[in-house]
Scaffold this motif. Structure first.
Motif, PDB file in Angstrom:
ATOM      1  N   ALA A 284     -64.623  19.686  76.633  1.00  0.00           N
ATOM      2  CA  ALA A 284     -63.705  20.653  76.032  1.00  0.00           C
ATOM      3  C   ALA A 284     -63.963  20.772  74.534  1.00  0.00           C
ATOM      4  N   ASP A 285     -64.306  19.653  73.897  1.00  0.00           N
ATOM      5  CA  ASP A 285     -64.621  19.670  72.468  1.00  0.00           C
ATOM      6  C   ASP A 285     -65.902  20.461  72.211  1.00  0.00           C
ATOM      7  N   VAL A 286     -66.908  20.289  73.072  1.00  0.00           N
ATOM      8  CA  VAL A 286     -68.150  21.045  72.924  1.00  0.00           C
ATOM      9  C   VAL A 286     -67.881  22.543  73.072  1.00  0.00           C
ATOM     10  N   LEU A 287     -67.104  22.908  74.091  1.00  0.00           N
ATOM     11  CA  LEU A 287     -66.771  24.319  74.297  1.00  0.00           C
ATOM     12  C   LEU A 287     -65.967  24.876  73.126  1.00  0.00           C
ATOM     13  N   ASP A 288     -65.063  24.079  72.591  1.00  0.00           N
ATOM     14  CA  ASP A 288     -64.250  24.509  71.459  1.00  0.00           C
ATOM     15  C   ASP A 288     -65.140  24.842  70.271  1.00  0.00           C
ATOM     16  N   ARG A 289     -66.121  23.963  69.997  1.00  0.00           N
ATOM     17  CA  ARG A 289     -67.005  24.187  68.853  1.00  0.00           C
ATOM     18  C   ARG A 289     -67.954  25.350  69.086  1.00  0.00           C
ATOM     19  N   GLN A 290     -68.246  25.651  70.360  1.00  0.00           N
ATOM     20  CA  GLN A 290     -69.152  26.757  70.668  1.00  0.00           C
ATOM     21  C   GLN A 290     -68.437  28.092  70.791  1.00  0.00           C
ATOM     22  N   THR A 291     -67.118  28.070  70.905  1.00  0.00           N
ATOM     23  CA  THR A 291     -66.360  29.301  71.085  1.00  0.00           C
ATOM     24  C   THR A 291     -66.260  30.064  69.773  1.00  0.00           C
ATOM     25  N   GLN A 292     -66.402  31.356  69.876  1.00  0.00           N
ATOM     26  CA  GLN A 292     -66.330  32.228  68.712  1.00  0.00           C
ATOM     27  C   GLN A 292     -65.068  31.956  67.906  1.00  0.00           C
ATOM     28  N   ALA A 293     -65.212  31.954  66.574  1.00  0.00           N
ATOM     29  CA  ALA A 293     -64.077  31.639  65.705  1.00  0.00           C
ATOM     30  C   ALA A 293     -63.632  32.823  64.848  1.00  0.00           C
ATOM     31  N   SER A 294     -64.471  33.819  64.691  1.00  0.00           N
ATOM     32  CA  SER A 294     -64.115  34.959  63.849  1.00  0.00           C
ATOM     33  C   SER A 294     -64.947  36.166  64.261  1.00  0.00           C
TER      34      SER A 294
ATOM     35  N   PHE B 107     -60.472  35.231  71.571  1.00  0.00           N
ATOM     36  CA  PHE B 107     -61.112  33.909  71.452  1.00  0.00           C
ATOM     37  C   PHE B 107     -60.172  32.876  70.849  1.00  0.00           C
ATOM     38  N   SER B 108     -59.192  33.317  70.047  1.00  0.00           N
ATOM     39  CA  SER B 108     -58.237  32.356  69.472  1.00  0.00           C
ATOM     40  C   SER B 108     -57.400  31.713  70.571  1.00  0.00           C
ATOM     41  N   ARG B 109     -57.074  32.483  71.610  1.00  0.00           N
ATOM     42  CA  ARG B 109     -56.312  31.943  72.732  1.00  0.00           C
ATOM     43  C   ARG B 109     -57.156  30.971  73.553  1.00  0.00           C
ATOM     44  N   ARG B 110     -58.425  31.296  73.717  1.00  0.00           N
ATOM     45  CA  ARG B 110     -59.316  30.395  74.454  1.00  0.00           C
ATOM     46  C   ARG B 110     -59.460  29.064  73.724  1.00  0.00           C
ATOM     47  N   ARG B 111     -59.626  29.104  72.415  1.00  0.00           N
ATOM     48  CA  ARG B 111     -59.767  27.874  71.642  1.00  0.00           C
ATOM     49  C   ARG B 111     -58.464  27.064  71.673  1.00  0.00           C
ATOM     50  N   GLU B 112     -57.344  27.758  71.645  1.00  0.00           N
ATOM     51  CA  GLU B 112     -56.053  27.066  71.708  1.00  0.00           C
ATOM     52  C   GLU B 112     -55.908  26.298  73.021  1.00  0.00           C
ATOM     53  N   ARG B 113     -56.337  26.901  74.122  1.00  0.00           N
ATOM     54  CA  ARG B 113     -56.248  26.237  75.425  1.00  0.00           C
ATOM     55  C   ARG B 113     -57.169  25.024  75.483  1.00  0.00           C
ATOM     56  N   LEU B 114     -58.370  25.166  74.929  1.00  0.00           N
ATOM     57  CA  LEU B 114     -59.298  24.037  74.911  1.00  0.00           C
ATOM     58  C   LEU B 114     -58.750  22.882  74.082  1.00  0.00           C
ATOM     59  N   ARG B 115     -58.136  23.205  72.964  1.00  0.00           N
ATOM     60  CA  ARG B 115     -57.579  22.157  72.104  1.00  0.00           C
ATOM     61  C   ARG B 115     -56.382  21.477  72.770  1.00  0.00           C
ATOM     62  N   LYS B 116     -55.657  22.222  73.584  1.00  0.00           N
ATOM     63  CA  LYS B 116     -54.562  21.621  74.337  1.00  0.00           C
ATOM     64  C   LYS B 116     -55.114  20.610  75.345  1.00  0.00           C
ATOM     65  N   ILE B 117     -56.220  20.963  76.009  1.00  0.00           N
ATOM     66  CA  ILE B 117     -56.864  20.041  76.943  1.00  0.00           C
ATOM     67  C   ILE B 117     -57.336  18.800  76.205  1.00  0.00           C
ATOM     68  N   LYS B 118     -57.946  18.974  75.042  1.00  0.00           N
ATOM     69  CA  LYS B 118     -58.411  17.833  74.252  1.00  0.00           C
ATOM     70  C   LYS B 118     -57.253  16.910  73.886  1.00  0.00           C
ATOM     71  N   GLN B 119     -56.162  17.500  73.475  1.00  0.00           N
ATOM     72  CA  GLN B 119     -54.992  16.705  73.078  1.00  0.00           C
ATOM     73  C   GLN B 119     -54.427  15.922  74.252  1.00  0.00           C
ATOM     74  N   LEU B 120     -54.275  16.590  75.398  1.00  0.00           N
ATOM     75  CA  LEU B 120     -53.668  15.949  76.557  1.00  0.00           C
ATOM     76  C   LEU B 120     -54.571  14.852  77.131  1.00  0.00           C
ATOM     77  N   THR B 121     -55.882  15.126  77.240  1.00  0.00           N
ATOM     78  CA  THR B 121     -56.782  14.128  77.806  1.00  0.00           C
ATOM     79  C   THR B 121     -56.899  12.904  76.906  1.00  0.00           C
TER      80      THR B 121
END
Length: 211
Positions: A102-112, A47-61
């Protein structure tokens, strides 16, 4: 596929029995979707990799949207003449929408914690939706792992008969886990059903809940 089709053909209520083929096809599609997820499990399991990809999308957009909005007037006019101002505004809108989702998905993605088996979870919940539409009642299971499959309810039997090709044959369909998923599903559906009534009865016109 054939076994789940037979179950549906036998046990569907009269009002939906003529749709047995449609529901069987939907069951087959959920299994195929599970197999696709299972084949690429290494791609989404961490899940850490999934969140990293979402945050990359947020940054780029966010960066591209801001760059388009702050163009100097000469470059903006040049791009407008080449592409069209409506297309640029449309692109900015899409970028902002993509950033938001992407921000919504990031916040909903498992963190721990222990990684969730999303392939199995989504398969069970999608079959639950199909079951409710087909039988006109919410799915439920009962009994324990020691009880015969026939005593765990129609929905459990559907799960057993509809196992995807890549689904493990033993030790994966935990009655306790299914009950937990269905309980969460019922709670979410109840909240969704209650929202319109809350807005109608408790929210004044023009309140933030209506916006």
């Amino acid at each position: 596929m054939r076994r789940s089709s037979n179950l549906l053909g036998r046990e569907l209520p009269p009002r939906t029995r003529d749709q047995a083929e449609f529901f069987a096809s939907a069951v087959k599609e959920t299994g195929e979707r599970y197999d696709r997820y299972s084949q690429r499990r290494d791609d989404w399991w961490k899940f850490s990799r999934r969140r990293e990809r979402l945050r990359k999308i947020k940054q780029l957009t966010e960066s591209l949207s801001a760059a388009l909005c702050t163009l100097d007037i000469l470059n903006r006019d040049e791009l407008d003449s080449r592409i069209g101002p409506e297309k640029i505004e449309y692109l900015i809108g899409l970028l902002n929408l993509l950033h938001h989702e992407a921000d919504v998905l990031d916040r909903q993605t498992q963190a721990s914690g222990k990684p969730i088996d999303h392939a199995t979870q989504r398969w069970i919940l999608q079959l639950a939706d199909i079951y409710e539409n087909a039988f006109g009642r919410q799915p439920s299971v009962w009994g324990s792992g020691e009880d015969p499959v026939q005593r765990r309810g129609t929905f459990y039997r559907l799960l057993e008969l509809a196992r995807p090709a890549s689904f493990a044959r033993h030790g994966r369909l935990s009655t306790k886990h299914i009950q937990s998923l269905l309980k969460t599903r019922r709670r979410l559906l109840s909240l969704q059903d209650g929202l319109p009534r809350v807005r109608q009865q408790g929210s004044p016109a023009g309140s933030p809940e209506d916006s």
